[in-house]
Design a protein around this motif. Structure first.
Motif, PDB file in Angstrom:
ATOM      1  N   GLU A  26     -37.278   0.962 -55.949  1.00  0.00           N
ATOM      2  CA  GLU A  26     -38.395   1.573 -55.232  1.00  0.00           C
ATOM      3  C   GLU A  26     -39.589   0.622 -55.179  1.00  0.00           C
ATOM      4  O   GLU A  26     -40.274   0.526 -54.154  1.00  0.00           O
ATOM      5  N   ALA A  27     -39.852  -0.093 -56.291  1.00  0.00           N
ATOM      6  CA  ALA A  27     -40.967  -1.045 -56.312  1.00  0.00           C
ATOM      7  C   ALA A  27     -40.747  -2.170 -55.300  1.00  0.00           C
ATOM      8  O   ALA A  27     -41.689  -2.614 -54.634  1.00  0.00           O
ATOM      9  N   LEU A  28     -39.509  -2.629 -55.157  1.00  0.00           N
ATOM     10  CA  LEU A  28     -39.205  -3.678 -54.187  1.00  0.00           C
ATOM     11  C   LEU A  28     -39.375  -3.168 -52.757  1.00  0.00           C
ATOM     12  O   LEU A  28     -39.890  -3.876 -51.883  1.00  0.00           O
ATOM     13  N   GLU A  29     -38.961  -1.926 -52.524  1.00  0.00           N
ATOM     14  CA  GLU A  29     -39.072  -1.355 -51.182  1.00  0.00           C
ATOM     15  C   GLU A  29     -40.527  -1.135 -50.783  1.00  0.00           C
ATOM     16  O   GLU A  29     -40.869  -1.203 -49.598  1.00  0.00           O
ATOM     17  N   GLN A  30     -41.397  -0.881 -51.758  1.00  0.00           N
ATOM     18  CA  GLN A  30     -42.811  -0.604 -51.477  1.00  0.00           C
ATOM     19  C   GLN A  30     -43.669  -1.868 -51.463  1.00  0.00           C
ATOM     20  O   GLN A  30     -44.826  -1.831 -51.036  1.00  0.00           O
ATOM     21  N   ALA A  31     -43.118  -2.976 -51.908  1.00  0.00           N
ATOM     22  CA  ALA A  31     -43.907  -4.208 -52.043  1.00  0.00           C
ATOM     23  C   ALA A  31     -44.230  -4.821 -50.680  1.00  0.00           C
ATOM     24  O   ALA A  31     -43.423  -4.773 -49.753  1.00  0.00           O
ATOM     25  N   GLU A  32     -45.417  -5.393 -50.574  1.00  0.00           N
ATOM     26  CA  GLU A  32     -45.786  -6.189 -49.404  1.00  0.00           C
ATOM     27  C   GLU A  32     -45.351  -7.635 -49.573  1.00  0.00           C
ATOM     28  O   GLU A  32     -45.051  -8.325 -48.596  1.00  0.00           O
ATOM     29  N   ILE A  33     -45.350  -8.103 -50.826  1.00  0.00           N
ATOM     30  CA  ILE A  33     -44.964  -9.480 -51.144  1.00  0.00           C
ATOM     31  C   ILE A  33     -44.022  -9.440 -52.337  1.00  0.00           C
ATOM     32  O   ILE A  33     -44.277  -8.732 -53.325  1.00  0.00           O
ATOM     33  N   ILE A  34     -42.937 -10.191 -52.258  1.00  0.00           N
ATOM     34  CA  ILE A  34     -42.025 -10.355 -53.385  1.00  0.00           C
ATOM     35  C   ILE A  34     -41.967 -11.838 -53.700  1.00  0.00           C
ATOM     36  O   ILE A  34     -41.670 -12.665 -52.841  1.00  0.00           O
ATOM     37  N   MET A  35     -42.268 -12.175 -54.950  1.00  0.00           N
ATOM     38  CA  MET A  35     -42.336 -13.576 -55.358  1.00  0.00           C
ATOM     39  C   MET A  35     -41.346 -13.816 -56.479  1.00  0.00           C
ATOM     40  O   MET A  35     -41.285 -13.069 -57.456  1.00  0.00           O
ATOM     41  N   GLY A  36     -40.534 -14.859 -56.338  1.00  0.00           N
ATOM     42  CA  GLY A  36     -39.550 -15.153 -57.371  1.00  0.00           C
ATOM     43  C   GLY A  36     -38.850 -16.460 -57.116  1.00  0.00           C
ATOM     44  O   GLY A  36     -39.074 -17.130 -56.094  1.00  0.00           O
ATOM     45  N   ALA A  37     -37.980 -16.839 -58.036  1.00  0.00           N
ATOM     46  CA  ALA A  37     -37.197 -18.058 -57.890  1.00  0.00           C
ATOM     47  C   ALA A  37     -36.207 -17.900 -56.739  1.00  0.00           C
ATOM     48  O   ALA A  37     -35.808 -16.775 -56.404  1.00  0.00           O
ATOM     49  N   PRO A  38     -35.799 -19.003 -56.110  1.00  0.00           N
ATOM     50  CA  PRO A  38     -34.877 -18.917 -54.968  1.00  0.00           C
ATOM     51  C   PRO A  38     -33.606 -18.136 -55.281  1.00  0.00           C
ATOM     52  O   PRO A  38     -33.146 -17.342 -54.452  1.00  0.00           O
TER      53      PRO A  38
END
Length: 399
Positions: A26-38
């Motif tokens: 749910e947090a991923l679906e609501q996020a405007e930006i997702i930041m992480g390793a490739p």
């Protein structure tokens, strides 16, 4: 009304998104930006959020992350972000209400499950960006370790390090991509080396075996563990001195007149939360202290080259101070005037002049005076007799 956090730190495994709990999805679906390793971003299903690749080195990504403050941001981290993970590196820049964490299963838990080892008696290390020498205090026959490593080259270096320390018979299980469909386990002996090229993410589960020298758990470790030019607090006196210093969690030590660094190093070996600064006037000895600290796994020791008390200006405030060299009336006066109430001070003296200084200080400030007389059995003609060392006066006081 409590303000919702703008950042969600999500622990992700190699099986994402199938392995993510509902709250993380749910947090991923609501996020405007997702930041992480490739490799983490590549595991995600199609989402509306903007994907931002975390740069290398890791520290360069923190400012990028913070620049998105106020938007809904999800940060991806391996497993449990707060067990040798990226979590603390980020949250130290944030207020408590700015973030929340949704941890995943840690690599340590996954490795223990593969090996069938109890985590409560298994030593865990995160050595992505730390030297392998940090393992040194834990190396003893029968000890089990789980070590997070940077890449395949680090796995080969680990086997070489164990061989060099005399633990070539150790069994190493190289565990790659735990928790995902590409998970793989390879078992080997440190003495045989590593074949192939283990792929990141990788960790090693190690059962120590061999004829290496273990570092004892108690203070007063063998003198042979320390390289020295002879200027060193010897083992029996060191044990008594560490007992007087009485290290407690999260305390900081000043070791004035470091010599070989044995006092500060043993202080640091007492607990990983401890810190220390050693002050040494001679360049060669300062370099030797650094080598001893690295070899015994306490590379966090801060070494200041200079004369006390001048070199003490501006240093982190200590909880405890040891004076092993350079004792003078000027130094004692400086310490008395500058140290906070409650600071523990221990000083050792060998010469009559230094002993007189300690007697005067004890008369003025109180504390305990201890005279240490030691003798060792030594050849005496065809027989043996006691050979006495110089007596040592030790003053210990809480200011």
């Amino acid at each position: 009304m409590t303000k919702a956090p703008w950042l969600t730190i999500i622990g992700i495994g190699e099986d994402a998104p199938d392995g993510l709990p509902r709250a993380s999805l749910e947090a991923l679906e609501q996020a405007e930006i997702i930041m992480g390793a490739p490799r983490h971003l590549a595991l995600l299903p199609p989402l509306e959020a903007e994907l931002v690749t975390w740069p290398v080195p890791f520290a360069d990504g923190i400012d990028i992350l913070l620049s998105h403050r106020g938007r809904r941001v999800a940060m991806l981290a391996s497993g449990d972000p707060f067990w040798f993970g990226a979590g603390t590196s980020v949250t130290r820049h944030l207020a408590p209400g700015d973030w929340r964490a949704l941890p995943g299963v840690s690599t340590f838990s996954l490795a223990a499950s593969v090996m069938g080892w109890p985590l409560e008696t298994t030593r865990c290390f995160g050595l992505h960006a730390a030297p392998l020498t940090r393992l040194r205090p834990a190396l003893a026959a029968g000890v089990r370790l789980i070590v997070l490593l940077r890449d395949g080259a680090a796995v080969r270096a680990l086997a070489q390090y164990l061989r060099a320390q005399g633990w070539g018979e150790s069994r190493i299980s190289v565990l790659e991509s735990l928790g995902g469909p590409q998970a793989r386990r390879s078992d080997l002996r440190a003495a045989d080396g590593v074949t192939g090229d283990p792929a990141h993410p990788v960790c090693a589960a190690i059962e120590i075996a061999g004829t290496g020298t273990a570092v004892p758990l108690t203070s007063g470790r063998p003198d042979a563990l320390f390289d020295s030019d002879g200027t060193m607090t010897k083992r029996p006196v060191r044990a008594l001195t560490l007992s007087a210093l009485a290290p407690r969690p999260f305390e900081h030590l000043w070791d004035i007149g470091g010599g070989s660094g044995s006092i500060a190093i043993e202080w640091l070996l007492s607990d990983p939360s401890l810190s220390a600064t050693t002050i040494e006037r001679h360049s060669a000895r300062a370099a030797r202290i650094a080598q001893n600290a690295a070899a015994l796994g306490v590379d966090r020791l801060q070494i200041i080259e200079g004369d006390a008390p001048t070199a003490l200006e501006g240093l982190q405030t200590p909880n405890c101070v040891f004076v092993g060299g350079g004792l003078s009336a000027t130094l004692l006066s400086w310490l008395e005037a500058r140290l906070k109430v409650g600071t523990r001070l221990v000083a050792n003296a060998v010469t009559l002049e230094s002993e007189a200084l300690l007697m005067q200080a004890q008369a003025r400030l109180g504390g305990d005076l201890l005279r240490i007389d030691l003798a060792r059995a030594a050849p005496l003609g065809p027989r043996r007799g006691w050979k006495a060392s110089y007596p040592i006066a030790q003053w210990a006081v809480t200011l």
